[in-house]
Write a protein that holds these residues in place. Structure first.
Motif, PDB file in Angstrom:
ATOM      1  N   SER A  97       0.786  -1.189   0.018  1.00 52.89           N
ATOM      2  CA  SER A  97       0.087   0.124   0.065  1.00 52.89           C
ATOM      3  C   SER A  97       0.862   1.198  -0.090  1.00 52.89           C
ATOM      4  O   SER A  97       1.637   1.153   0.912  1.00 52.89           O
ATOM      5  N   VAL A  99      -0.532   4.064   0.538  1.00 61.15           N
ATOM      6  CA  VAL A  99      -1.128   5.078   1.356  1.00 61.15           C
ATOM      7  C   VAL A  99      -1.255   4.861   2.818  1.00 61.15           C
ATOM      8  O   VAL A  99      -1.178   3.874   3.056  1.00 61.15           O
ATOM      9  N   ASN A 102      -4.928   7.326   5.955  1.00 55.41           N
ATOM     10  CA  ASN A 102      -5.829   7.951   4.989  1.00 55.41           C
ATOM     11  C   ASN A 102      -6.656   8.962   5.169  1.00 55.41           C
ATOM     12  O   ASN A 102      -6.590  10.023   4.065  1.00 55.41           O
ATOM     13  N   LEU A 106      -5.905  12.364   2.911  1.00 55.45           N
ATOM     14  CA  LEU A 106      -6.883  12.726   1.826  1.00 55.45           C
ATOM     15  C   LEU A 106      -7.239  14.224   2.236  1.00 55.45           C
ATOM     16  O   LEU A 106      -7.288  14.914   1.333  1.00 55.45           O
TER      17      LEU A 106
END
Length: 198
Positions: A97, A99, A102, A106
């Motif tokens: 992954s 990310v 998150n 974001l």
């Protein structure tokens, strides 16, 4: 067909190409955080920067556009090769992954995009003062590098030599050491042909 209508058509084509490349750059940039391997993320980022470089070429900034494209292709290719050599992994198959955290990531991404987009739309762009030089590439290179140009010319081969030396020192046991000239032969004690023996 008059010269004016031809110019309008060319302008329309450039506008369409600009928006297509912009969408490609954004989507491939977002794909960096969506794909599940480092290799796919690496080449998605390379595709995003290539789209940006082509968009810069549409702005008739040929030197910067070509530099962006060449630099990102080589950087991402070297990154993928180093993943294989020094991390002992297959970056195309090993899931990973890209990310972390998150929600905060974001929020930061959306906030940064909003600020930059607002600046582009709301702030008046400056008007050109004076005329461009006949040697745009030379003037741009001098503006970017200035007195450091000679230093960078010397550093470039030194960096390449350092990379080669690092690879040679890290690869203390190669396929030639184990197999000789016949690299297709698989010794009984080598469970991974062409790889590092156990």
């Amino acid at each position: 067909m008059t010269a004016a209508s031809t110019a309008v058509e060319m302008s329309t084509v450039v506008d369409i190409a600009h928006w297509v490349l912009a969408v490609v750059a954004v989507l491939t940039g977002a794909a960096v955080f969506y794909v599940d391997s480092m290799a796919r993320a690496t080449y998605a980022l390379a595709a995003s920067f290539i789209a940006v470089g082509l968009d810069v070429l549409l702005l008739q900034q040929n030197y910067i556009g070509v530099t962006i494209i060449l630099m990102m292709i080589m950087e991402m290719a070297i990154m993928a090769v180093y993943m294989v050599m020094f991390m002992g992994m297959n970056p195309a198959l090993m899931p990973m992954s890209m990310v972390h955290d998150n929600r905060q990531a974001l929020a930061a991404a959306i906030g940064t995009f909003g600020v930059l987009a607002a600046g582009i739309i709301l702030i008046d762009w400056p008007t050109r003062r004076g005329t461009p030089s006949s040697e745009v590439t030379a003037v741009l290179g001098e503006a970017l590098m200035g007195p450091q140009m000679l230093v960078m010319i010397v550093i470039s081969p030194v960096m390449v030599s350092t990379i080669v030396a690092g690879v040679v020192l890290a690869a203390h046991r190669t396929r030639y050491d184990r197999m000789g000239d016949d690299l297709r032969r698989r010794p009984a004690s080598d469970p991974q042909p062409g790889g590092v023996g156990r």
